[in-house]
Design a protein around this motif. Structure first.
Motif, PDB file in Angstrom:
ATOM      1  N   GLU A   1       0.910  -1.223   0.084  1.00 52.67           N
ATOM      2  CA  GLU A   1      -0.248   0.200   0.060  1.00 52.67           C
ATOM      3  C   GLU A   1       0.766   1.140   0.172  1.00 52.67           C
ATOM      4  N   ALA A   2       1.888   1.176   0.695  1.00 53.50           N
ATOM      5  CA  ALA A   2       2.852   2.452   0.723  1.00 53.50           C
ATOM      6  C   ALA A   2       3.705   2.566  -0.579  1.00 53.50           C
ATOM      7  N   GLY A   3       3.646   1.683  -1.510  1.00 55.10           N
ATOM      8  CA  GLY A   3       4.242   1.737  -2.745  1.00 55.10           C
ATOM      9  C   GLY A   3       5.501   0.998  -2.623  1.00 55.10           C
ATOM     10  N   PHE A   4       5.938   0.384  -1.637  1.00 59.36           N
ATOM     11  CA  PHE A   4       7.117  -0.288  -1.577  1.00 59.36           C
ATOM     12  C   PHE A   4       7.183  -1.877  -1.305  1.00 59.36           C
ATOM     13  N   PRO A   5       6.598  -2.680  -2.369  1.00 66.58           N
ATOM     14  CA  PRO A   5       6.240  -3.875  -2.449  1.00 66.58           C
ATOM     15  C   PRO A   5       7.683  -4.794  -2.098  1.00 66.58           C
ATOM     16  N   GLY A   6       7.333  -5.711  -1.154  1.00 64.93           N
ATOM     17  CA  GLY A   6       8.658  -6.496  -0.745  1.00 64.93           C
ATOM     18  C   GLY A   6       9.416  -5.823   0.204  1.00 64.93           C
ATOM     19  N   ALA A   7       9.045  -4.557   0.873  1.00 66.29           N
ATOM     20  CA  ALA A   7       9.900  -3.982   1.997  1.00 66.29           C
ATOM     21  C   ALA A   7       8.804  -4.229   3.454  1.00 66.29           C
ATOM     22  N   GLY A   8       8.247  -5.447   3.675  1.00 68.91           N
ATOM     23  CA  GLY A   8       7.871  -5.544   4.879  1.00 68.91           C
ATOM     24  C   GLY A   8       8.719  -5.527   6.080  1.00 68.91           C
ATOM     25  N   ARG A   9       9.992  -6.080   5.817  1.00 68.93           N
ATOM     26  CA  ARG A   9      10.767  -6.147   7.001  1.00 68.93           C
ATOM     27  C   ARG A   9      11.145  -4.410   7.374  1.00 68.93           C
ATOM     28  N   ALA A  10      11.391  -3.911   6.377  1.00 71.37           N
ATOM     29  CA  ALA A  10      11.683  -2.358   6.602  1.00 71.37           C
ATOM     30  C   ALA A  10      10.334  -1.649   7.322  1.00 71.37           C
TER      31      ALA A  10
END
Length: 86
Positions: free
Chosen positions: A29-38
């Motif tokens: 949703e934030a526009g950073f797919p794959g950045a769950g860790r961050a």
DNA sequence: TATCTGACGATAG
DNA sequence: CCTATCGCCAGAT
């Protein structure tokens, strides 16, 4: 405040009471797919956000905050069973 | 530019 | 179901 933080913050604030979202979904949703860790990093250092409405991809509660999170979620009507949301 | 960190995620055993 | 690994990401040093 970085762009990433702003967008993640917005996404988390959009979670309605009684509902939950995964780190991965927030990142998307934030526009950073794959950045769950961050996303987790942002939550750990921010305050004032409904962090308890965020769970892991498998529905597990946040490691280290199970008790508190389960209490808050249950209070909002979210079913928590064995450290898992349903 | 190089490393390290961590409230992630998918996968193998 | 659980732990170990590995890959990934944005930030901080």
């Amino acid at each position: 405040m970085t762009e990433f933080e702003r967008r993640v913050t917005r996404a988390i604030r959009s979670i309605q009471p009684g509902g939950v979202a995964t780190y991965g979904e927030i990142a998307e949703e934030a526009g950073f797919p794959g950045a769950g860790r961050a996303v987790g990093n942002v939550l750990s250092g921010s305050d004032g956000l409904p962090w308890w409405r965020v769970v892991t991809s498998t529905g597990r509660l946040v490691p280290g905050h199970e008790a508190e999170q389960a209490r808050l979620l249950t209070k909002e009507g979210v079913r928590v069973v064995a450290g898992r949301v349903r």
